[in-house]
Design an enzyme around this catalytic site. Structure first.
Site, PDB file in Angstrom:
ATOM      1  N   ASP A  29       0.800  -1.230   0.000  1.00 33.57           N
ATOM      2  CA  ASP A  29       0.000   0.000   0.000  1.00 33.57           C
ATOM      3  C   ASP A  29       0.829   1.275   0.000  1.00 33.57           C
ATOM      4  O   ASP A  29       0.324   2.344  -0.315  1.00 33.57           O
ATOM      5  CB  ASP A  29      -0.947   0.028   1.207  1.00 33.57           C
ATOM      6  CG  ASP A  29      -0.196   0.105   2.526  1.00 33.57           C
ATOM      7  OD1 ASP A  29       1.041   0.028   2.510  1.00 33.57           O
ATOM      8  OD2 ASP A  29      -0.865   0.243   3.567  1.00 33.57           O
TER       9      ASP A  29
ATOM     10  N   TYR B  32      -3.057   3.663   2.700  1.00 39.55           N
ATOM     11  CA  TYR B  32      -4.235   3.291   3.483  1.00 39.55           C
ATOM     12  C   TYR B  32      -3.867   3.162   4.964  1.00 39.55           C
ATOM     13  O   TYR B  32      -3.714   2.041   5.467  1.00 39.55           O
ATOM     14  CB  TYR B  32      -4.819   1.977   2.960  1.00 39.55           C
ATOM     15  CG  TYR B  32      -5.124   1.985   1.480  1.00 39.55           C
ATOM     16  CD1 TYR B  32      -6.232   2.660   0.990  1.00 39.55           C
ATOM     17  CD2 TYR B  32      -4.298   1.318   0.573  1.00 39.55           C
ATOM     18  CE1 TYR B  32      -6.512   2.667  -0.363  1.00 39.55           C
ATOM     19  CE2 TYR B  32      -4.572   1.324  -0.783  1.00 39.55           C
ATOM     20  CZ  TYR B  32      -5.680   2.000  -1.244  1.00 39.55           C
ATOM     21  OH  TYR B  32      -5.958   2.015  -2.580  1.00 39.55           O
TER      22      TYR B  32
ATOM     23  N   LYS C 213       7.603   1.488  10.919  1.00 41.80           N
ATOM     24  CA  LYS C 213       7.864   0.053  11.005  1.00 41.80           C
ATOM     25  C   LYS C 213       7.039  -0.700   9.955  1.00 41.80           C
ATOM     26  O   LYS C 213       6.233  -1.574  10.264  1.00 41.80           O
ATOM     27  CB  LYS C 213       7.552  -0.458  12.410  1.00 41.80           C
ATOM     28  CG  LYS C 213       8.366   0.214  13.503  1.00 41.80           C
ATOM     29  CD  LYS C 213       8.111  -0.395  14.871  1.00 41.80           C
ATOM     30  CE  LYS C 213       6.723  -0.098  15.386  1.00 41.80           C
ATOM     31  NZ  LYS C 213       6.517   1.329  15.653  1.00 41.80           N
TER      32      LYS C 213
END
Length: 311
Positions: free
Chosen positions: A231, A235, A265
């Site tokens: 992504d 998102y 992370k």
């Protein structure tokens, strides 16, 4: 001789006039200049035709051709790196075969025969097909393939499941990756249904970096869900919101406890999978993170990137 002329030389003071702001030398800044459109020789059209184009069109064409040239160079570099990786792998396998007196196939078969089942489940949630473009679908497919390969080579395998395999991703597996039909069911099982239709909700834990909860260990019998999506931060909280809406437990890996990161992370699916496999093998989060996380993600590569005690 005048008094001024009789003044000893040691009493004479040589003063340098102050340098004004106007007379201060300017700092020279060296800028590496790119190719000039005036001297550029196009690769895709005749030079005379190129010169007839408006200046903006000349610049646009030059920029595009340079980008294509750089892309080809990067592609070749990547190709050579893969070639070197294969070469080192073949050398390592040949060395193992020479030391043991067994062929590569025999060594692989022996590893599979001695491989233990950790009784820990990992679920790749492939329900995000509509949120990825074609390039990202290709990327996530490769990551899944690495997960399967890592599970086959692990000292302790997990019960790996792919759920909600559908749409463009299902099509890619059926067309571009037809060899998946021969994958061992001991190392991966593919499902069109979502995990809630397959497993008890109380056994599921969704792993997401947005969760406020932190896991310290992996429990046999539990199934840990990894979001199967590329992504690039488009998102935020996607997997956390899904877990909360479904009413299942969620947590993040204890990366911050052991590693100082220069970025969020965010890891690829196969990196998370490999970290979990390494932890299952060693029961040591520090080792799991250090063996898998790329060095470029550490905050300061000149210092030891670990803080705190070992798990």
């Amino acid at each position: 001789m005048s008094d001024a002329e009789k003044t000893p030389e040691k009493d004479q003071v040589c003063q340098t006039p102050p340098v004004s702001e106007e007379t201060k030398p300017e700092t020279t800044r060296i800028v590496k200049a790119g190719p000039s459109v005036k001297t550029y020789i196009p690769k895709t059209m005749d030079l005379d035709e190129f010169k007839k184009l408006p200046l903006t069109q000349q610049k646009k064409l030059m920029k595009h051709e340079l980008w294509v040239q750089r892309a080809d160079e990067l592609k070749e570099i990547k190709k050579q790196k893969k070639k070197q990786v294969r070469k080192r792998r073949n050398q390592r396998q040949a060395q193992e075969a020479a030391e043991t007196g067994m062929s590569r196939c025999s060594l692989k078969r022996q590893k599979l025969e001695t491989q233990e089942n950790s009784n820990i489940g990992l679920v790749l949630d492939m329900a995000f097909d509509d949120k990825m473009d074609e390039k990202e679908i290709k990327s996530i497919s490769s990551q899944v393939m690495r997960c399967y390969s890592a599970n086959r080579q692990a000292a302790k395998r997990v019960n790996l499941h792919m759920t909600k395999l559908h749409g463009k991703l299902r099509e890619r597996f059926d067309t571009a990756m037809p060899h998946h039909v021969g994958w061992s069911s001991d190392h991966v099982q593919m499902h069109e249904k979502e995990y809630l239709e397959l497993f008890d909700k109380s056994d599921l834990v969704y792993l997401t970096a947005d969760s406020p909860n932190v896991i310290e260990s992996l429990e046999p019998g539990k199934l840990y869900v990894i979001g199967g999506i590329v992504d690039k931060n488009r998102y935020p909280r996607l997997t956390l919101n899904k877990a909360e809406e479904q009413g299942i437990a969620h947590a993040q890996l204890p990366i911050a406890k052991y590693v100082k990161m220069s970025t969020r992370k965010i890891m690829t699916v196969n990196q998370i999978f490999e970290m979990l496999l390494k932890f299952i093998e060693t029961n040591d989060w520090k080792t799991a993170f250090m063996d898998v996380i790329p060095q470029r993600k550490f905050k300061n590569e000149d210092e030891e990137p670990i803080k705190g005690d070992e798990a």
